[in-house]
Design an enzyme around this catalytic site. Structure first.
Site, PDB file in Angstrom:
ATOM      1  N   LYS A 169       0.839  -1.188   0.000  1.00 47.61           N
ATOM      2  CA  LYS A 169       0.000   0.000   0.000  1.00 47.61           C
ATOM      3  C   LYS A 169       0.880   1.247   0.000  1.00 47.61           C
ATOM      4  O   LYS A 169       2.022   1.146   0.449  1.00 47.61           O
ATOM      5  CB  LYS A 169      -0.952   0.001   1.202  1.00 47.61           C
ATOM      6  CG  LYS A 169      -0.229   0.072   2.561  1.00 47.61           C
ATOM      7  CD  LYS A 169      -1.091   0.622   3.627  1.00 47.61           C
ATOM      8  CE  LYS A 169      -0.982   2.116   3.723  1.00 47.61           C
ATOM      9  NZ  LYS A 169      -0.034   2.616   4.724  1.00 47.61           N
ATOM     10  N   ASP A 198      -1.798  -5.480   2.582  1.00 48.43           N
ATOM     11  CA  ASP A 198      -2.196  -4.580   3.660  1.00 48.43           C
ATOM     12  C   ASP A 198      -1.768  -5.349   4.898  1.00 48.43           C
ATOM     13  O   ASP A 198      -2.407  -6.340   5.263  1.00 48.43           O
ATOM     14  CB  ASP A 198      -3.721  -4.379   3.637  1.00 48.43           C
ATOM     15  CG  ASP A 198      -4.177  -3.484   4.768  1.00 48.43           C
ATOM     16  OD1 ASP A 198      -3.592  -3.584   5.872  1.00 48.43           O
ATOM     17  OD2 ASP A 198      -5.097  -2.684   4.575  1.00 48.43           O
ATOM     18  N   HIS A 199      -0.655  -4.937   5.503  1.00 51.60           N
ATOM     19  CA  HIS A 199      -0.055  -5.826   6.509  1.00 51.60           C
ATOM     20  C   HIS A 199      -0.984  -6.082   7.699  1.00 51.60           C
ATOM     21  O   HIS A 199      -0.794  -7.035   8.437  1.00 51.60           O
ATOM     22  CB  HIS A 199       1.320  -5.313   6.945  1.00 51.60           C
ATOM     23  CG  HIS A 199       1.279  -4.168   7.913  1.00 51.60           C
ATOM     24  ND1 HIS A 199       1.040  -2.874   7.514  1.00 51.60           N
ATOM     25  CD2 HIS A 199       1.415  -4.107   9.255  1.00 51.60           C
ATOM     26  CE1 HIS A 199       1.053  -2.081   8.574  1.00 51.60           C
ATOM     27  NE2 HIS A 199       1.273  -2.803   9.652  1.00 51.60           N
ATOM     28  N   LYS A 203      -1.909  -9.700  10.507  1.00 50.49           N
ATOM     29  CA  LYS A 203      -1.832  -9.737  11.976  1.00 50.49           C
ATOM     30  C   LYS A 203      -2.769 -10.826  12.491  1.00 50.49           C
ATOM     31  O   LYS A 203      -3.923 -10.901  12.078  1.00 50.49           O
ATOM     32  CB  LYS A 203      -2.247  -8.388  12.571  1.00 50.49           C
ATOM     33  CG  LYS A 203      -1.237  -7.273  12.306  1.00 50.49           C
ATOM     34  CD  LYS A 203      -1.669  -5.998  13.002  1.00 50.49           C
ATOM     35  CE  LYS A 203      -0.856  -4.809  12.521  1.00 50.49           C
ATOM     36  NZ  LYS A 203       0.308  -4.488  13.322  1.00 50.49           N
ATOM     37  N   GLU A 237      -1.759   5.969  17.358  1.00 52.44           N
ATOM     38  CA  GLU A 237      -0.306   5.786  17.441  1.00 52.44           C
ATOM     39  C   GLU A 237       0.319   6.921  18.251  1.00 52.44           C
ATOM     40  O   GLU A 237      -0.068   8.078  18.087  1.00 52.44           O
ATOM     41  CB  GLU A 237       0.302   5.791  16.037  1.00 52.44           C
ATOM     42  CG  GLU A 237      -0.130   4.623  15.194  1.00 52.44           C
ATOM     43  CD  GLU A 237       0.511   4.684  13.815  1.00 52.44           C
ATOM     44  OE1 GLU A 237       1.533   4.031  13.618  1.00 52.44           O
ATOM     45  OE2 GLU A 237      -0.013   5.413  12.961  1.00 52.44           O
ATOM     46  N   ASP A 256      -3.373   7.226   4.520  1.00 50.20           N
ATOM     47  CA  ASP A 256      -2.336   6.348   5.072  1.00 50.20           C
ATOM     48  C   ASP A 256      -2.944   5.191   5.867  1.00 50.20           C
ATOM     49  O   ASP A 256      -2.452   4.068   5.806  1.00 50.20           O
ATOM     50  CB  ASP A 256      -1.403   7.175   5.974  1.00 50.20           C
ATOM     51  CG  ASP A 256      -0.232   6.369   6.503  1.00 50.20           C
ATOM     52  OD1 ASP A 256       0.398   5.661   5.695  1.00 50.20           O
ATOM     53  OD2 ASP A 256       0.054   6.432   7.713  1.00 50.20           O
ATOM     54  N   HIS A 261      -6.076   0.127   6.300  1.00 51.24           N
ATOM     55  CA  HIS A 261      -6.161  -0.663   7.540  1.00 51.24           C
ATOM     56  C   HIS A 261      -7.518  -0.505   8.224  1.00 51.24           C
ATOM     57  O   HIS A 261      -8.154  -1.482   8.616  1.00 51.24           O
ATOM     58  CB  HIS A 261      -5.078  -0.247   8.539  1.00 51.24           C
ATOM     59  CG  HIS A 261      -3.687  -0.271   7.984  1.00 51.24           C
ATOM     60  ND1 HIS A 261      -3.278  -1.159   7.028  1.00 51.24           N
ATOM     61  CD2 HIS A 261      -2.594   0.487   8.260  1.00 51.24           C
ATOM     62  CE1 HIS A 261      -1.998  -0.954   6.736  1.00 51.24           C
ATOM     63  NE2 HIS A 261      -1.568   0.049   7.474  1.00 51.24           N
ATOM     64  N   LYS A 361      -1.900  10.126  14.634  1.00 52.60           N
ATOM     65  CA  LYS A 361      -0.519  10.092  15.127  1.00 52.60           C
ATOM     66  C   LYS A 361      -0.409  11.031  16.320  1.00 52.60           C
ATOM     67  O   LYS A 361      -1.170  11.983  16.436  1.00 52.60           O
ATOM     68  CB  LYS A 361       0.432  10.601  14.046  1.00 52.60           C
ATOM     69  CG  LYS A 361       0.356   9.832  12.737  1.00 52.60           C
ATOM     70  CD  LYS A 361       1.455   8.826  12.641  1.00 52.60           C
ATOM     71  CE  LYS A 361       1.488   8.142  11.303  1.00 52.60           C
ATOM     72  NZ  LYS A 361       2.030   6.787  11.383  1.00 52.60           N
TER      73      LYS A 361
END
Ligand code: BG6
Length: 510
Positions: A169, A198-199, A203, A237, A256, A261, A361
């Site tokens: 991505k 899409d990591h 998970k 985050e 992002d 996600h 963030k």
């Protein structure tokens, strides 16, 4: 037998014993950050658990002029630094490093791709590889199309064996660019050979959303608008944008995190049960639910979206600078580092249930969770006073950290009178399974080698997500709603609180 020596039956079967077909994996951008932090350590861990087949080889391909030995040395350093499992097993590492080699490739030069083809053929014969290829683009997204077209020009997408391409991505920066990228990739590789990472999908806890919902019979009957009041999805985050100012200032939190996600988490939470856990069935259901999300248009964007940017503040006791003072960020940047949306899903199951999504963030803590908030009981059997300390039932699926699931319910306080208080019933991965989950990239790399695209995003999913995001992006570019500021270490701008207050709700404090 002492208690600590007793085997934990739940810890059985935790290793992934699948072994891939032998292949060469070419990593474009092999000397870069993603390759060093994630890919090479993940491959080493796959080698350690014996999931890499005999003969498997990795070819690093990048612009830098390095020798095979220098590339192996770099890989060894990165594996020592970033491997999930420690200490490093020297024998496994040595064997893994011996399967690595390097070819300098300037993506604009067809001759370099021809040289790469030559190297791959040599590896095929020396390591008995039947022409299987995986091309991993660990490079900036603008290079994906060039790489794909050069692979085609050098005939690297054909011949015996399989040919797969992996891209990271962001898949485009809006619907049109995503479509263009897909069209180019599909000219070179069939859709089922395009692996969009899409990591989050790699998970363990994200996969467990489906296990929780569909491997149990007690949750699904209540998983709908009859009993659920609302759903909150938080991707928070503590970190700022680190060294990624140039990329992030173009992207922002909406592109992002939310486009990929967070919307994946919405899809997995809200989708209908798939017929089977296979690539077509799972992805069909995800697309269906993404298409049922009502696009926010016109006035709804001002009412149902919030954008914010961090200013200087304090996170975890440390002073942090404001976003506009970060490296490679325009001093008057209007890019959002926080995004919140109120989404509605127009289908039978979810009618009237708001899905609140937020990502940001420099928030007070790093936590990703899905909180499913149930309605209050229809009748106050114990009276208002006894119920004062009771919150409505809630199920929290904690994606990270402290991975687990908790159910909140009311219980009688042990005392003479009748007072009820909220308590939690908790499941935690670490204490139940006694091992840490594998890294998302280990799972995803292995799935790609095996040829299972279930945990990768399909072109239509990506497009359905951009279809929702594009109108919001456009409105935000025109300043609607206005950008709200929040000091680093706060839960976003004031408008985020007001978004829920307007509905008589509040954000859960993770
Ligand atoms: C990436 C984003 O996709 O995900 C980053 O580009 C973000 O900005 C990261 O920090 C979060 O991933 P994780 O696995 O740390 O939650």
């Amino acid at each position: 037998m002492k208690v600590e020596e007793a085997p934990n039956p739940l810890a059985e079967g935790l290793h992934d014993y699948r072994v891939a077909d032998t292949a060469v994996m070419v990593i474009f951008g092999a000397t870069g950050d993603l390759s060093g932090r994630k890919l090479l350590p993940a491959l080493y861990n796959l080698a350690k658990q014996r999931s890499l087949p005999a003969g498997f080889a990795v070819v690093g391909a990048a612009m830098s002029d390095v020798t095979d030995d220098a590339f192996r040395k770099l890989a060894s350093e990165k594996i020592h630094q970033f491997s999930r499992t420690k200490p490093i097993d020297d024998r496994v590492l040595e064997a893994f490093l011996s399967s690595l080699s390097y070819v300098k490739v300037d993506f604009s030069k067809l001759d370099d791709f021809r040289a790469l083809a030559q190297r791959l053929q040599e590896l095929d014969s020396s390591r008995h590889i039947p022409g299987n290829r995986i091309f991993y683009c660990a490079t900036p997204p603008p290079t994906y199309q060039t790489i794909a077209l050069q692979l085609q020009a050098a005939a690297l997408n054909t011949g015996g064996g399989f040919h797969r391409i992996v891209v990271e991505k962001p898949f485009g920066s809006d619907l049109n660019s995503a479509r263009e990228l897909t069209q180019t990739l599909q000219k070179v590789f069939p859709e089922n050979s395009v692996y969009r990472i899409d990591h989050y999908l790699g998970k363990e806890t994200v996969q467990n959303i489906l296990a929780f919902r569909f491997a149990n019979s007690i949750f699904e009957p209540v998983w709908n608008a009859n009993l659920i009041d609302s759903v909150q999805i938080t991707v928070a985050e503590e970190i700022g944008i680190e060294q990624r100012g140039a990329y992030y200032d173009q992207a922002g939190a909406l592109r992002d995190i939310v486009q990929n996600h967070a919307l994946q988490l919405v899809a997995l939470t809200a989708m209908e049960p798939p017929l089977a856990f296979d690539a077509t069935a799972v992805r069909d259901e995800k697309v269906k639910v993404l298409r049922a999300v009502r696009p926010l248009l016109g006035d709804d964007i001002a009412k149902s979206t919030v954008r914010g940017q961090y200013t200087k503040g304090w996170v975890l006791g440390e002073q942090v600078i404001g976003y506009c003072d970060e490296k490679n960020v325009a001093p008057d940047s209007q890019t959002e580092t926080f995004a919140a949306l109120r989404l509605s899903i127009d289908n039978w199951r979810w009618a009237g249930v708001p899905f609140y999504v937020r990502a940001g963030k420099r928030l007070p803590k790093s936590v990703t969770e899905i909180r499913v908030q149930f309605k209050r009981p229809p009748h106050l059997t114990f009276g208002r006073e006894a119920m004062q300390e009771v919150d409505p039932n809630a199920i929290t699926l904690r994606i990270q950290p402290e991975e687990g699931i908790s159910l909140k319910f009311g219980a009688k306080v042990p005392s003479a009178g009748l007072r009820i208080r909220s308590v939690n019933m908790d499941f935690q991965y670490l204490t139940s399974f006694l091992v840490e989950a594998p890294e998302a990239y280990e799972r995803l790399l292995l799935d790609c080698m095996i040829g299972d695209p279930t945990l990768f995003t399909r072109a239509d999913e990506v497009e359905a997500a951009w279809h929702l995001i594009d109108p919001i992006e456009e409105s935000w570019r025109n300043g609607v709603p206005p950008l709200g500021m929040y000091p680093g270490g706060a839960w976003g701008p004031e408008a985020a609180t007001m978004l829920l207050q307007a509905d008589g709700r509040e954000w859960h404090r993770p």
